[in-house]
Design a protein around this motif. Structure first.
Motif, PDB file in Angstrom:
ATOM      1  N   ASP A 206       0.845  -1.197   0.000  1.00  0.00           N
ATOM      2  CA  ASP A 206       0.000   0.000   0.000  1.00  0.00           C
ATOM      3  C   ASP A 206       0.883   1.250   0.000  1.00  0.00           C
ATOM      4  N   PRO A 207       0.775   2.103  -1.031  1.00  0.00           N
ATOM      5  CA  PRO A 207       1.608   3.312  -1.076  1.00  0.00           C
ATOM      6  C   PRO A 207       1.198   4.375  -0.066  1.00  0.00           C
ATOM      7  N   LYS A 208       0.034   4.220   0.542  1.00  0.00           N
ATOM      8  CA  LYS A 208      -0.471   5.248   1.458  1.00  0.00           C
ATOM      9  C   LYS A 208      -0.106   4.993   2.921  1.00  0.00           C
ATOM     10  N   VAL A 209       0.427   3.796   3.217  1.00  0.00           N
ATOM     11  CA  VAL A 209       0.787   3.506   4.616  1.00  0.00           C
ATOM     12  C   VAL A 209       1.883   2.449   4.657  1.00  0.00           C
ATOM     13  N   THR A 210       2.961   2.753   5.360  1.00  0.00           N
ATOM     14  CA  THR A 210       3.990   1.748   5.594  1.00  0.00           C
ATOM     15  C   THR A 210       3.589   0.924   6.813  1.00  0.00           C
ATOM     16  N   LEU A 211       4.227  -0.233   6.985  1.00  0.00           N
ATOM     17  CA  LEU A 211       3.916  -1.049   8.154  1.00  0.00           C
ATOM     18  C   LEU A 211       4.326  -0.338   9.439  1.00  0.00           C
ATOM     19  N   GLU A 212       5.381   0.449   9.385  1.00  0.00           N
ATOM     20  CA  GLU A 212       5.787   1.234  10.559  1.00  0.00           C
ATOM     21  C   GLU A 212       4.713   2.256  10.918  1.00  0.00           C
ATOM     22  N   GLU A 213       4.146   2.899   9.901  1.00  0.00           N
ATOM     23  CA  GLU A 213       3.078   3.878  10.153  1.00  0.00           C
ATOM     24  C   GLU A 213       1.834   3.194  10.686  1.00  0.00           C
ATOM     25  N   ALA A 214       1.557   1.982  10.224  1.00  0.00           N
ATOM     26  CA  ALA A 214       0.403   1.228  10.736  1.00  0.00           C
ATOM     27  C   ALA A 214       0.634   0.806  12.188  1.00  0.00           C
ATOM     28  N   ARG A 215       1.849   0.370  12.511  1.00  0.00           N
ATOM     29  CA  ARG A 215       2.160  -0.038  13.890  1.00  0.00           C
ATOM     30  C   ARG A 215       2.027   1.115  14.872  1.00  0.00           C
ATOM     31  N   ALA A 216       2.169   2.333  14.378  1.00  0.00           N
ATOM     32  CA  ALA A 216       2.083   3.504  15.259  1.00  0.00           C
ATOM     33  C   ALA A 216       0.697   3.671  15.877  1.00  0.00           C
ATOM     34  N   TRP A 217      -0.312   2.952  15.336  1.00  0.00           N
ATOM     35  CA  TRP A 217      -1.643   2.974  15.950  1.00  0.00           C
ATOM     36  C   TRP A 217      -1.589   2.423  17.384  1.00  0.00           C
ATOM     37  N   ALA A 218      -0.572   1.628  17.693  1.00  0.00           N
ATOM     38  CA  ALA A 218      -0.445   1.066  19.043  1.00  0.00           C
ATOM     39  C   ALA A 218      -0.368   2.163  20.096  1.00  0.00           C
ATOM     40  N   GLY A 219       0.151   3.319  19.717  1.00  0.00           N
ATOM     41  CA  GLY A 219       0.252   4.432  20.655  1.00  0.00           C
ATOM     42  C   GLY A 219      -1.048   5.170  20.883  1.00  0.00           C
ATOM     43  N   HIS A 220      -2.121   4.720  20.217  1.00  0.00           N
ATOM     44  CA  HIS A 220      -3.409   5.408  20.329  1.00  0.00           C
ATOM     45  C   HIS A 220      -4.450   4.597  21.101  1.00  0.00           C
ATOM     46  N   THR A 221      -4.003   3.602  21.833  1.00  0.00           N
ATOM     47  CA  THR A 221      -4.919   2.863  22.706  1.00  0.00           C
ATOM     48  C   THR A 221      -4.147   2.278  23.884  1.00  0.00           C
ATOM     49  N   ALA A 222      -4.827   2.214  25.016  1.00  0.00           N
ATOM     50  CA  ALA A 222      -4.277   1.557  26.202  1.00  0.00           C
ATOM     51  C   ALA A 222      -4.945   0.204  26.420  1.00  0.00           C
ATOM     52  N   ALA A 223      -5.734  -0.240  25.447  1.00  0.00           N
ATOM     53  CA  ALA A 223      -6.560  -1.450  25.628  1.00  0.00           C
ATOM     54  C   ALA A 223      -6.122  -2.630  24.771  1.00  0.00           C
ATOM     55  N   GLY A 224      -4.958  -2.541  24.145  1.00  0.00           N
ATOM     56  CA  GLY A 224      -4.474  -3.654  23.340  1.00  0.00           C
ATOM     57  C   GLY A 224      -4.442  -3.330  21.862  1.00  0.00           C
ATOM     58  N   PHE A 225      -3.418  -3.837  21.186  1.00  0.00           N
ATOM     59  CA  PHE A 225      -3.216  -3.534  19.764  1.00  0.00           C
ATOM     60  C   PHE A 225      -2.727  -4.773  19.034  1.00  0.00           C
ATOM     61  N   GLU A 226      -3.173  -4.900  17.773  1.00  0.00           N
ATOM     62  CA  GLU A 226      -2.700  -5.975  16.903  1.00  0.00           C
ATOM     63  C   GLU A 226      -2.609  -5.439  15.480  1.00  0.00           C
ATOM     64  N   LEU A 227      -1.576  -5.880  14.760  1.00  0.00           N
ATOM     65  CA  LEU A 227      -1.406  -5.502  13.362  1.00  0.00           C
ATOM     66  C   LEU A 227      -1.604  -6.728  12.483  1.00  0.00           C
ATOM     67  N   GLU A 228      -2.478  -6.607  11.494  1.00  0.00           N
ATOM     68  CA  GLU A 228      -2.732  -7.678  10.521  1.00  0.00           C
ATOM     69  C   GLU A 228      -2.194  -7.211   9.170  1.00  0.00           C
ATOM     70  N   VAL A 229      -1.207  -7.942   8.623  1.00  0.00           N
ATOM     71  CA  VAL A 229      -0.572  -7.555   7.363  1.00  0.00           C
ATOM     72  C   VAL A 229      -1.032  -8.486   6.242  1.00  0.00           C
ATOM     73  N   PHE A 230      -1.430  -7.900   5.121  1.00  0.00           N
ATOM     74  CA  PHE A 230      -1.887  -8.660   3.960  1.00  0.00           C
ATOM     75  C   PHE A 230      -0.789  -8.609   2.893  1.00  0.00           C
ATOM     76  N   GLU A 231      -0.091  -9.720   2.718  1.00  0.00           N
ATOM     77  CA  GLU A 231       1.018  -9.770   1.785  1.00  0.00           C
ATOM     78  C   GLU A 231       0.529  -9.524   0.357  1.00  0.00           C
ATOM     79  N   GLY A 232       1.211  -8.609  -0.315  1.00  0.00           N
ATOM     80  CA  GLY A 232       0.847  -8.274  -1.685  1.00  0.00           C
ATOM     81  C   GLY A 232      -0.370  -7.381  -1.806  1.00  0.00           C
ATOM     82  N   GLY A 233      -0.931  -6.978  -0.677  1.00  0.00           N
ATOM     83  CA  GLY A 233      -2.137  -6.152  -0.707  1.00  0.00           C
ATOM     84  C   GLY A 233      -1.838  -4.691  -0.958  1.00  0.00           C
ATOM     85  N   GLY A 234      -2.580  -4.098  -1.888  1.00  0.00           N
ATOM     86  CA  GLY A 234      -2.457  -2.673  -2.152  1.00  0.00           C
ATOM     87  C   GLY A 234      -3.413  -1.870  -1.286  1.00  0.00           C
TER      88      GLY A 234
END
Length: 262
Positions: A206-234
């Motif tokens: 996805d050109p609009k979000v890197t995985l690092e930028e997606a992981r940064a969502w972890a800093g926006h909750t105190a209730a738990g975070f998970e990242l789901e990556v779709f290989e080859g997904g745009g």
């Protein structure tokens, strides 16, 4: 039975009504998108999870209404529209799913729900970098040709539709409006949910979000975070990866996955 207000009737589409559903999922479209974006996801989740698809003003059956030009106004009105689906008896609220711009609108709605004392069951943020990250993007300032170039670069829209002048007159105004809203949005430092877990979904192409930028969502909750990556997904991986998205949503919401007919 849910009693709908005028605001709710305007904003919320129930493509597959499921009154007995144990969970509800309110879905927020991308920039320029409409409630119909989530028709297929709603079908796949019903009847265990009832989809509530948000329709922003200024498009499709709301074309005659003025656009909302900033994210917080969208969130204010979407929050009011979703209030009928908060069950007063147990204080539960729908889970929220937003794609691209819709992820930020959903995040702002979640903040409003928590402030009112009813946290969403879960927040799914798809195809969007965290509010704490920033790119100096100015797509909304481009001319029409530049806007078309942006849309084509992301996929998700048939090139033939963008080559049709009459269709282009319907497509470009909401896209430009929504790009203005999301590109001028700023989240103050330290803003986070306290009681709502977040799952970020991102395509690794996805050109609009890197995985690092997606992981940064972890800093926006105190209730738990998970990242789901779709290989080859745009950017619009949702269209091709329905099975995986349904699996992620049902797992996080604690309901049995829906088995496709046939």
């Amino acid at each position: 039975m849910v009693e709908l207000t005028t605001t709710a009737n305007a904003w919320v589409r129930r493509f597959h009504p499921s009154p007995a559903a144990s969970r509800r999922l309110a879905c927020f479209p991308h920039a320029g998108g409409a409630a119909s974006t989530f028709h297929q996801l709603s079908a796949r989740l019903a009847p265990a999870v009832e989809g509530l698809s948000l329709q922003y003003p200024g498009r499709h059956d709301r074309r005659a209404e003025p656009f909302l030009t900033d994210v917080r106004s969208m969130a204010d009105m979407a929050y009011e529209a979703l209030r009928p689906w908060v069950r007063p008896g147990d204080g539960s609220a729908p889970a929220l799913f937003g794609h691209s711009m819709g992820a930020i609108v959903a995040f702002e709605v979640a903040l409003r729900m928590e402030a009112a004392g009813t946290a969403p069951a879960h927040l799914f943020v798809s195809g969007r970098r965290a509010p704490s990250t920033y790119r100096d993007e100015r797509v909304h300032l481009r001319d029409d040709a530049g806007l078309v170039e942006e849309i084509l670069s992301l996929g998700g829209t048939e090139p033939e539709a963008l080559a049709d002048a009459s269709l282009l007159q319907l497509i470009l105004p909401p896209v430009r409006n929504d790009y203005t809203a999301i590109e001028t949005y700023r989240c103050p430092p330290g803003v986070a949910l306290r009681h709502t877990p977040i799952t970020a979904l991102a395509g690794d192409a996805d050109p609009k979000v890197t995985l690092e930028e997606a992981r940064a969502w972890a800093g926006h909750t105190a209730a738990g975070f998970e990242l789901e990556v779709f290989e080859g997904g745009g950017h619009f991986y949702l269209a091709e990866r329905q099975d995986e998205v349904v699996s992620t949503v049902t797992r996080q919401l604690g309901v049995s996955p829906v088995v496709a007919a046939g």
